[in-house]
Design a protein around this motif. Structure first.
Motif, PDB file in Angstrom:
ATOM      1  N   ALA A 114      -6.920   3.283  -4.027  1.00 40.83           N
ATOM      2  CA  ALA A 114      -5.915   4.034  -3.234  1.00 40.83           C
ATOM      3  C   ALA A 114      -4.875   4.523  -4.259  1.00 40.83           C
ATOM      4  O   ALA A 114      -4.193   5.577  -3.686  1.00 40.83           O
ATOM      5  CB  ALA A 114      -4.879   2.706  -2.640  1.00 40.83           C
ATOM      6  N   GLU A 115      -4.989   4.272  -5.571  1.00 41.28           N
ATOM      7  CA  GLU A 115      -4.064   4.865  -6.402  1.00 41.28           C
ATOM      8  C   GLU A 115      -4.757   6.128  -7.102  1.00 41.28           C
ATOM      9  O   GLU A 115      -4.047   6.828  -7.778  1.00 41.28           O
ATOM     10  CB  GLU A 115      -3.803   3.959  -7.508  1.00 41.28           C
ATOM     11  CG  GLU A 115      -2.775   2.734  -7.170  1.00 41.28           C
ATOM     12  CD  GLU A 115      -2.841   1.806  -8.132  1.00 41.28           C
ATOM     13  OE1 GLU A 115      -3.056   2.070  -9.459  1.00 41.28           O
ATOM     14  OE2 GLU A 115      -1.931   0.731  -7.914  1.00 41.28           O
ATOM     15  N   GLN A 116      -5.901   6.505  -6.762  1.00 39.45           N
ATOM     16  CA  GLN A 116      -6.551   7.585  -7.422  1.00 39.45           C
ATOM     17  C   GLN A 116      -6.301   8.921  -6.291  1.00 39.45           C
ATOM     18  O   GLN A 116      -6.872   8.796  -5.310  1.00 39.45           O
ATOM     19  CB  GLN A 116      -8.170   7.250  -7.580  1.00 39.45           C
ATOM     20  CG  GLN A 116      -8.312   6.252  -8.603  1.00 39.45           C
ATOM     21  CD  GLN A 116      -9.746   5.920  -8.866  1.00 39.45           C
ATOM     22  OE1 GLN A 116     -10.739   6.526  -7.979  1.00 39.45           O
ATOM     23  NE2 GLN A 116     -10.179   5.113  -9.708  1.00 39.45           N
ATOM     24  N   PRO A 117      -5.856   9.885  -6.618  1.00 40.66           N
ATOM     25  CA  PRO A 117      -5.584  11.212  -5.856  1.00 40.66           C
ATOM     26  C   PRO A 117      -6.879  11.634  -5.231  1.00 40.66           C
ATOM     27  O   PRO A 117      -6.859  12.168  -4.042  1.00 40.66           O
ATOM     28  CB  PRO A 117      -4.864  12.036  -6.742  1.00 40.66           C
ATOM     29  CG  PRO A 117      -4.089  11.370  -8.081  1.00 40.66           C
ATOM     30  CD  PRO A 117      -5.097  10.079  -8.010  1.00 40.66           C
ATOM     31  N   VAL A 118      -7.761  11.662  -5.975  1.00 43.71           N
ATOM     32  CA  VAL A 118      -9.069  12.301  -5.495  1.00 43.71           C
ATOM     33  C   VAL A 118      -9.517  11.307  -4.210  1.00 43.71           C
ATOM     34  O   VAL A 118      -9.933  12.072  -3.211  1.00 43.71           O
ATOM     35  CB  VAL A 118     -10.249  12.409  -6.455  1.00 43.71           C
ATOM     36  CG1 VAL A 118     -10.803  10.992  -6.879  1.00 43.71           C
ATOM     37  CG2 VAL A 118     -11.431  13.219  -5.836  1.00 43.71           C
ATOM     38  N   THR A 119      -9.519  10.003  -4.303  1.00 45.43           N
ATOM     39  CA  THR A 119      -9.738   9.096  -3.210  1.00 45.43           C
ATOM     40  C   THR A 119      -8.846   9.434  -1.792  1.00 45.43           C
ATOM     41  O   THR A 119      -9.408   9.543  -0.921  1.00 45.43           O
ATOM     42  CB  THR A 119     -10.050   7.816  -3.875  1.00 45.43           C
ATOM     43  OG1 THR A 119     -10.772   7.545  -4.771  1.00 45.43           O
ATOM     44  CG2 THR A 119     -10.260   6.778  -2.594  1.00 45.43           C
ATOM     45  N   GLN A 120      -7.661   9.498  -2.166  1.00 48.54           N
ATOM     46  CA  GLN A 120      -6.695   9.848  -1.313  1.00 48.54           C
ATOM     47  C   GLN A 120      -7.024  11.022  -0.465  1.00 48.54           C
ATOM     48  O   GLN A 120      -6.893  11.164   0.788  1.00 48.54           O
ATOM     49  CB  GLN A 120      -5.255   9.973  -1.625  1.00 48.54           C
ATOM     50  CG  GLN A 120      -4.678   8.406  -2.358  1.00 48.54           C
ATOM     51  CD  GLN A 120      -3.366   8.483  -3.253  1.00 48.54           C
ATOM     52  OE1 GLN A 120      -2.934   9.767  -3.100  1.00 48.54           O
ATOM     53  NE2 GLN A 120      -2.876   7.786  -3.573  1.00 48.54           N
ATOM     54  N   VAL A 121      -7.407  11.964  -1.188  1.00 47.16           N
ATOM     55  CA  VAL A 121      -7.764  13.502  -0.496  1.00 47.16           C
ATOM     56  C   VAL A 121      -8.899  13.446   0.241  1.00 47.16           C
ATOM     57  O   VAL A 121      -9.023  13.704   1.326  1.00 47.16           O
ATOM     58  CB  VAL A 121      -7.928  14.310  -1.716  1.00 47.16           C
ATOM     59  CG1 VAL A 121      -8.546  16.076  -1.186  1.00 47.16           C
ATOM     60  CG2 VAL A 121      -6.520  14.741  -2.346  1.00 47.16           C
TER      61      VAL A 121
END
Length: 174
Positions: free
Chosen positions: A131-138
């Motif tokens: 959840a803290e990784q921007p690529v995962t959020q995107v």
């Protein structure tokens, strides 16, 4: 050599691709169940079960199973995706029988209540990490927007709320 596809009496299909000059033997089990097969109330269950497979069977506890994996001197891991869950091992060719025996044991999880409780914590940490990784959020936002309410729009990992709610009959009996 040409790969060979074998189907065992129980329906399990084996794809064998022998290479006499290979330095390792690799085995994988591709289970055709992933996030796309989960109803909203089941979101993340395939991933949860993937983790529980490494907790041992009724015959072999988690410590012994993981010791066997380590003793093979190779590599073992698993992952869950939208379409399938994959368990894979690699070791030296002379350990081939042990690779298949260990993989077979891995695929018979005991689903012990204590293991479910412990692994729940591990999965909650994994969900928080991603959840803290921007690529995962995107990527999750894109999947959710594109797929909407279809299971492919859900998180493969599940949510903290769903993870905390999981119980299995084995955990309810004790």
């Amino acid at each position: 050599m040409t790969p060979v596809l074998e189907t065992l009496p129980g329906g399990l299909r084996l794809l064998l691709d022998p290479d006499p000059q290979a330095q390792t033997v690799a085995a994988g089990c591709f289970v055709t169940v992933g996030a796309r097969d989960e109803a909203p109330g089941e979101m993340g269950v395939s991933h949860f079960l993937e983790h529980l497979m490494f907790k041992g069977s009724t015959r072999v506890g988690a410590a012994e199973l993981n010791e066997r994996l380590d003793d093979l001197g190779g590599y073992s891991n698993a992952f869950t995706g939208e379409e399938m869950t994959v368990y894979h091992l690699a070791a030296l060719p002379e350990r081939c029988g042990e690779v298949f025996g260990t993989l077979s044991e891995l695929l018979r999880p005991a689903l012990r209540p204590g293991d479910i409780h412990t692994e729940r914590g591990v999965i909650l940490e994994e969900i928080a990490m991603y959840a803290e990784q921007p690529v995962t959020q995107v990527m999750e936002a894109l999947h959710s927007t594109y797929w909407g309410r279809h299971p492919l729009g859900q998180s493969v990992l599940g949510t903290p709320k769903r993870c905390r709610a999981w119980t299995w009959p084995a955990s309810e009996r004790t």
